[in-house]
Enzyme design. Structure first.
Site, PDB file in Angstrom:
ATOM      1  N   GLY A 166     -10.153  -2.182  -1.382  1.00  0.00           N
ATOM      2  CA  GLY A 166     -11.409  -2.122  -0.651  1.00  0.00           C
ATOM      3  C   GLY A 166     -12.056  -0.774  -0.873  1.00  0.00           C
ATOM      4  O   GLY A 166     -11.368   0.213  -1.172  1.00  0.00           O
ATOM      5  N   GLN A 214     -17.613   6.229   0.615  1.00  0.00           N
ATOM      6  CA  GLN A 214     -16.515   6.781  -0.189  1.00  0.00           C
ATOM      7  C   GLN A 214     -16.941   7.167  -1.596  1.00  0.00           C
ATOM      8  O   GLN A 214     -16.169   7.803  -2.330  1.00  0.00           O
ATOM      9  CB  GLN A 214     -15.352   5.789  -0.274  1.00  0.00           C
ATOM     10  CG  GLN A 214     -14.681   5.541   1.064  1.00  0.00           C
ATOM     11  CD  GLN A 214     -13.496   4.640   0.890  1.00  0.00           C
ATOM     12  OE1 GLN A 214     -13.643   3.419   0.884  1.00  0.00           O
ATOM     13  NE2 GLN A 214     -12.312   5.215   0.730  1.00  0.00           N
ATOM     14  N   CYS A 216      -5.807   4.990   1.924  1.00  0.00           N
ATOM     15  CA  CYS A 216      -7.255   5.085   1.761  1.00  0.00           C
ATOM     16  C   CYS A 216      -7.540   5.956   0.539  1.00  0.00           C
ATOM     17  O   CYS A 216      -6.938   7.021   0.384  1.00  0.00           O
ATOM     18  CB  CYS A 216      -7.868   5.715   3.008  1.00  0.00           C
ATOM     19  SG  CYS A 216      -9.654   5.902   2.931  1.00  0.00           S
ATOM     20  N   LEU A 217      -8.465   5.491  -0.315  1.00  0.00           N
ATOM     21  CA  LEU A 217      -8.766   6.243  -1.539  1.00  0.00           C
ATOM     22  C   LEU A 217      -9.344   7.624  -1.226  1.00  0.00           C
ATOM     23  O   LEU A 217      -9.284   8.514  -2.067  1.00  0.00           O
ATOM     24  CB  LEU A 217      -9.730   5.451  -2.429  1.00  0.00           C
ATOM     25  CG  LEU A 217      -9.181   4.117  -2.967  1.00  0.00           C
ATOM     26  CD1 LEU A 217     -10.254   3.386  -3.767  1.00  0.00           C
ATOM     27  CD2 LEU A 217      -7.934   4.328  -3.807  1.00  0.00           C
ATOM     28  N   HIS A 276     -10.903  -1.911   8.029  1.00  0.00           N
ATOM     29  CA  HIS A 276     -10.788  -0.538   7.510  1.00  0.00           C
ATOM     30  C   HIS A 276     -12.105  -0.100   6.857  1.00  0.00           C
ATOM     31  O   HIS A 276     -12.606   0.999   7.112  1.00  0.00           O
ATOM     32  CB  HIS A 276      -9.614  -0.477   6.515  1.00  0.00           C
ATOM     33  CG  HIS A 276      -9.419   0.854   5.847  1.00  0.00           C
ATOM     34  ND1 HIS A 276      -8.282   1.616   6.010  1.00  0.00           N
ATOM     35  CD2 HIS A 276     -10.214   1.551   5.000  1.00  0.00           C
ATOM     36  CE1 HIS A 276      -8.396   2.739   5.307  1.00  0.00           C
ATOM     37  NE2 HIS A 276      -9.559   2.719   4.668  1.00  0.00           N
ATOM     38  N   HIS A 321     -15.369   2.700   7.894  1.00  0.00           N
ATOM     39  CA  HIS A 321     -16.012   3.732   7.068  1.00  0.00           C
ATOM     40  C   HIS A 321     -17.532   3.735   7.262  1.00  0.00           C
ATOM     41  O   HIS A 321     -18.166   4.785   7.263  1.00  0.00           O
ATOM     42  CB  HIS A 321     -15.733   3.500   5.583  1.00  0.00           C
ATOM     43  CG  HIS A 321     -14.408   4.014   5.109  1.00  0.00           C
ATOM     44  ND1 HIS A 321     -14.042   5.337   5.203  1.00  0.00           N
ATOM     45  CD2 HIS A 321     -13.374   3.388   4.504  1.00  0.00           C
ATOM     46  CE1 HIS A 321     -12.830   5.502   4.681  1.00  0.00           C
ATOM     47  NE2 HIS A 321     -12.395   4.332   4.248  1.00  0.00           N
TER      48      HIS A 321
END
Ligand code: ZN
Length: 170
Positions: free
Chosen positions: A45, A50, A90-91, A132, A136
């Site tokens: 995702g 991000q 999480c990236l 999630h 963000h």
């Protein structure tokens, strides 16, 4: 256009996002870059903040396989039921993982790239990804929802990430 992953605590991850009201060439280019970044980073995702874009846009890809991703615009959660604790990463927080409680089943509404409305029920892992990523869009990050014992274990890594950001902007 070339977009790259933005690491916490960059302010774009914390400030919330604006609705998408028009799908133009720029937005399609953003989605293309998000797809590239998601699969290069082997994620499941990715939310627009991000990659530095403050819009209500996210990708959800339960399988992690290119082509399986769903482009989600202006998502909302209409109903939730049950709860389940599961591990998340999480990236924007490389190497940091922890247990996060989430609703088990959610009723969601969103629009696709043609601005067509969708409504469906998601459960389990895909519901977790959706929650999630939607967090963000609201400026919320998973470390603030981790169970306390999980959070305690990654506190040093979080401090390191923060220090690295401070250095990079000094
Ligand atoms: Zn994330």
């Amino acid at each position: 256009m070339k977009l790259d992953i933005v690491l916490w605590p960059d302010p774009v991850l914390l400030g919330g996002t604006d609705p998408v009201t028009e799908v133009d060439d720029e937005l399609r280019a953003i989605v293309g870059e998000m797809r590239r970044v998601l699969f290069e980073q082997r994620g499941v995702g990715l939310a627009a903040p991000q990659v530095g874009i403050a819009k209500r846009l996210m990708l959800v890809c339960e399988s992690g396989n290119p082509g399986d991703e769903t482009v989600v615009l202006n998502p909302e959660i209409a109903e939730v039921s049950g709860s389940e604790v599961g591990e998340e990463g999480c990236l924007s927080f490389p190497g940091i993982y922890g247990h996060v409680p989430r609703a088990l089943t959610i009723r969601v509404r969103y629009q696709d790239l043609d601005l067509r409305e969708h409504e469906m029920t998601l459960t389990g892992f895909v519901a977790r990804i959706f929650q999630h990523e939607l967090d963000h869009l609201n400026g919320d990050v998973f470390i603030d929802k981790m169970e306390p014992d999980s959070r305690a274990k990654v506190e040093d890594q979080i401090a390191e990430l923060k220090a690295r950001y401070t250095e990079s902007t000094a």
